[in-house]
Structure formats: structure tokens, C-alpha cells
Design an enzyme around this catalytic site. Structure first.
Site: not given
Ligand code: NAI
Ligand code: 3PY
Length: 413
Positions: A273, A302, A320, A322
Site C-alpha cells: 500500500r 492514490e 495499482h 499487481a
Molecule cells: N498492489 C496490489 O494490487 C496488492 C496489494 N496487496 C497488499 O499486500 C498486503 C499483503 O497481502 P498478503 O501477503 O496476502 O497478506 P498476509 O497477511 O499473508 O501478509 C502480510 C504480512 O505482513 C506482516 N506484517 C504485519 N505487520 C508487519 C510489520 N509491522 N512489519 C513486518 N511485517 C509485518 C504479517 O505478519 C504478514 O506476514 C495486503 O494487505 C494488501 O495491502 C495485496 C494484493 C494486491
Molecule cells: O487485494 C488487494 O489488496 C489489492 O490491492 C487489489 O489488488
């Protein structure tokens, strides 16, 4: 008073009214809802980001559930409006839900869904693409070519970084961070350093096994290290990719001071994010360090970029995208629809949001469960255990009732 919003209606006589604030890819999600007696209303308004007023108008007087987008501000006002309309469920079409005030949803007893798992590899692939594009200066070279500036091969033309043998740093080694790490380690034989609040055991085992494989084949083995602080990753890694959730602990995780500790020729990638990086500080750092490169999918304000970012040759910026593969986006729509449907139908919650494959199989009925409800604990919802039962295809609530008591448990009980 908000202007009337344009909508497309499916199954007008359906018993339950489900609203989607945007058209979403594919039709499976619509079919799954209408098969279960839902009237589906899709907002077709030509406006990228809907305001709270627009969404209140969409919710109207009677609405059972809403599928919304990460660009929308789901707070007290919207959950109050949904509750007044008799709604019990909201799902983001996203895994990240920092746009949702979950406490407000809890107050009204509204389930909040998200869409984990289905976007893991797609998002990691974009992070890997940005890493490569930055390392090999692909966007700069493409612009140069199109500008007609190429007049012959030169030893110094667009020289970049070799990834093999360098160190990849991952901050937030959850689903996506771990998938990205595996790609970079296996694909480019990079060593890994990661920082997360939790140990990424499977990832560590993967790198160990791959290192042993390389060694057995006479190659330099890859290595891994779990850093004790984020600063250790920033100091040591050559390519750093950010994959944490956005919350109070990760806001401006990368700031002026931390940028200064990174290698001068490091590459920083952000597919999490925007606010995880202080973007003003980043622009200044890019100006001062022309060999430092970034690949950004997300931005602090954004859809806007901070002044100066667009002019930086050492920044690659994409809007955005990904999670933007066809399979993933259709899967996100399916999971979001099933989250809402599950709550409307009184289904339990799937036990493991990391194993959502059964919901995505187009040749079978999805399990009678909500794939991922983030406030299930606060709502005291029953979870269905799917450990070892990933092929479970119970149909309807009767099937759920027939499950043994070991397969059901109250969260936190
Ligand atoms: N750019 C895009 O289109 C996308 C962005 N995202 C973003 O990616 C994030 C992660 O998604 P997932 O991997 O599925 O979630 P996840 O919950 O599997 O992974 C997030 C990780 O961050 C860690 N974390 C939390 N606070 C932390 C800190 N202070 N320092 C270090 N690590 C910390 C957690 O322990 C966890 O392992 C989502 O919350 C979303 O915001 C997700 C999908 C697409
Ligand atoms: O799933 C999310 O968190 C996104 O950013 C969309 O791709």
C-alpha cells in the site's frame, strides 16, 4: 442528496438484494449469486471512485449485502446505512482492507469479507516484474528506443544490476511476500533476508532445500536469514520488496532516515500500500541518488503521485495493477460474492483462508461457506475446519449441519 446512480440488474425477482459497487470481471460470481435467489445490482456509473453519498444511494432502503472496492471509504456512515437497509454482509474485492473500519462493522454486526490467496502469485509476479524492470532499466531503455535515440550497440548503454548472487530483502513475508521471495530465490539464485513479525517456516525450508539442490549440482547454494529488525534488511539487501499489511505499525515504514541506510544502488519495490512509504522523502532520495531505483504499484495519495515522482527516470510507476491477471480478478470477484452470499445464507466460515481453491473450481459447486470473513471472531461466527478436507463440497446448510463436531468450532472457544 446524491444523484441517482446507474445500475445493471440481474435476476430482478431474486429474494436477496446484493449490490456490487463496480462491474467485476467474469460472470461466475453473478451466476453463483442468482442461483441462490439473489437479485444482483451492479453500479455502472462512469466514475472511478464512488463517494460515500453515491454508495448510500446504491444501498437504498433494502439491501442484504454489498461487494465493494478498496478505493471506497467503508466506515461508520456506510455500515450504519447498510445496517438500516437490513444488510448483514460487506466484502471488499481485495485482500487488503485498510479502507474498512472493521470496528464500525462489528458495531452493526456486519460481516467483512476479503479475498486472500487468489491474488498471491499474480501480485508476487508483478513485484518480480518491477524488480527486473528496475534492475535492467527496461522502461528507460524502451523510452530511449521509441524516441529514436538508438544509433548502435555501446558497451555502456543502459548497464544495470545482475541479480544472481545478490540479496533480496522482503519486508512482510506473508502469502505474497513469501511467493515473491521464492520467485527471486529460485528464478535468479538470490540470497534471502526477510523481516516479519512471524517466522516464515515454509519459506525458510524452501530456500534451504533449494540451496542443497544447487550445492549437490556443484553450484553456489542460496542462503536465507530472518532479520531481527527491518533495518537489518534495509542495510543488507540489494533488492527490497515491501509486502506488509497497511496499519499503524507500517505507515511510513520507509522514511527519510531509513532510505538513508539503504545501499546507494539498491532497488525498492512496493506492491503493498502506498502509505507504507513516505513518498515525499522517496522523491528527494531518488533525486539525490540517481543509481537508487524504485518500482511502485501503489502510491501514498492514490491515484495521485507526489510532486516530482513522475519526472524521476529512476522510478517505474504502474497504476495499482499487481493483482490484474484475468484468473485472479475473476477469482477475487467470486470470493467476494461468496463472502456476502455465505453470510446471507447463514453458512459457516471456511477454516483456512490460505486454501481457497475449492471456491475457485469452475467445474464444481463451491463449498457452502464464506471463504474469508476478517471479523469472524468479533461476530462469534462458526468456522468450518477444512484442514485435510480441501475437496469438501457440501452443498447447502443441511450439508454443513451434517458435519461432525470435530469439523466445527467456535472461533476463540
Ligand atoms: N498492489 C496490489 O494490487 C496488492 C496489494 N496487496 C497488499 O499486500 C498486503 C499483503 O497481502 P498478503 O501477503 O496476502 O497478506 P498476509 O497477511 O499473508 O501478509 C502480510 C504480512 O505482513 C506482516 N506484517 C504485519 N505487520 C508487519 C510489520 N509491522 N512489519 C513486518 N511485517 C509485518 C504479517 O505478519 C504478514 O506476514 C495486503 O494487505 C494488501 O495491502 C495485496 C494484493 C494486491
Ligand atoms: O487485494 C488487494 O489488496 C489489492 O490491492 C487489489 O489488488
Amino acid at each position: 442528496m446524491a444523484k441517482p446512480v446507474s445500475i445493471e440488474v440481474w435476476n430482478p425477482n431474486g429474494k436477496y438484494r446484493v449490490v456490487s459497487t463496480k462491474p467485476m470481471p467474469g460472470t461466475r460470481w453473478i451466476n453463483l449469486l442468482i442461483e441462490q435467489d439473489c437479485r444482483v445490482e451492479i453500479c455502472t456509473q462512469k466514475k472511478t471512485i464512488l463517494s460515500v453519498e453515491d454508495i448510500i444511494a446504491l444501498i437504498g432502503d433494502k439491501c442484504d449485502g454489498v461487494i465493494g472496492q478498496l478505493t471506497e471509504d467503508w466506515g461508520e456512515t456506510l455500515f450504519a446505512a447498510l445496517s438500516r437497509a437490513g444488510g448483514k454482509a460487506f466484502s471488499n474485492m481485495a485482500v487488503g482492507y485498510n479502507n474498512v473500519d472493521v470496528n464500525a462493522a462489528n458495531k452493526y454486526g456486519i460481516a467483512v469479507g476479503n479475498t486472500p490467496g487468489v491474488l498471491t502469485e499474480t501480485t508476487a509476479e508483478l513485484a518480480a516484474s518491477l524488480s527486473l524492470a528496475a534492475a535492467r532499466r527496461i522502461v528507460e531503455a524502451d523510452e530511449f528506443m521509441r524516441a529514436g535515440l538508438y544509433d548502435g550497440w555501446l558497451p555502456n548503454l543502459f548497464v544495470g544490476n545482475l541479480l544472481k548472487g545478490q540479496t533480496v530483502g522482503v519486508i512482510g513475508a506473508g502469502r505474497i511476500g513469501s511467493a515473491y521471495a521464492r520467485m527471486m530465490v529460485e528464478g535468479f539464485k538470490m540470497n534471502l533476508i526477510y523481516y516479519d513479525l512471524y517466522q516464515a517456516t515454509r519459506l525458510e525450508k524452501f530456500v534451504t532445500a533449494y540451496g542443497q539442490f544447487l550445492k549437490a549440482n556443484g553450484e553456489q547454494p542460496v542462503t536465507w536469514k530472518r532479520a531481527s529488525s527491518m533495518d537489518e534488511v534495509l542495510r543488507e539487501a540489494d533488492v527490497i520488496s515491501l509486502h506488509p499489511v497497511l496499519d499503524k505499525t507500517t505507515y511510513h515504514l520507509i522514511n527519510k532516515e531509513r532510505l538513508a541506510t539503504m545501499k546507494k544502488e539498491a532497488i525498492l519495490v512496493n506492491c503493498s500500500r502506498g502509505p507504507v512509504i513516505d513518498e515525499v522523502a522517496l522523491v528527494e532520495h531518488l533525486k539525490q541518488n540517481p543509481m537508487f531505483r524504485v518500482g511502485l504499484d501503489v502510491f501514498e495519495d492514490e491515484p495521485y503521485m507526489k510532486p516530482g515522482l513522475a519526472e524521476m527516470k529512476n522510478a517505474i510507476v504502474v497504476p495499482h495493477i499487481a493483482s490484474a491477471s484475468k484468473w485472479t480478478r475473476e477469482g477475487m470477484a467470486t470470493l467476494a460474492a461468496l463472502n456476502v452470499l455465505g453470510k446471507i445464507k447463514g453458512y459457516p466460515i471456511w477454516g483456512n483462508p490460505n486454501q481457497v481453491e475449492p471456491f475457485l473450481n469452475e467445474n464444481a459447486q463451491p463449498p457452502a461457506a464464506s471463504p474469508s470473513i476478517v471479523n469472524s471472531k468479533a461476530l462469534g461466527k462458526i468456522k468450518i475446519s477444512n484442514v485435510g478436507t480441501v475437496c469438501l463440497t457440501i452443498s447447502g446448510f443441511a450439508g454443513f449441519k451434517a458435519l461432525s463436531s470435530q469439523q466445527l468450532h467456535h472461533i476463540g472457544a
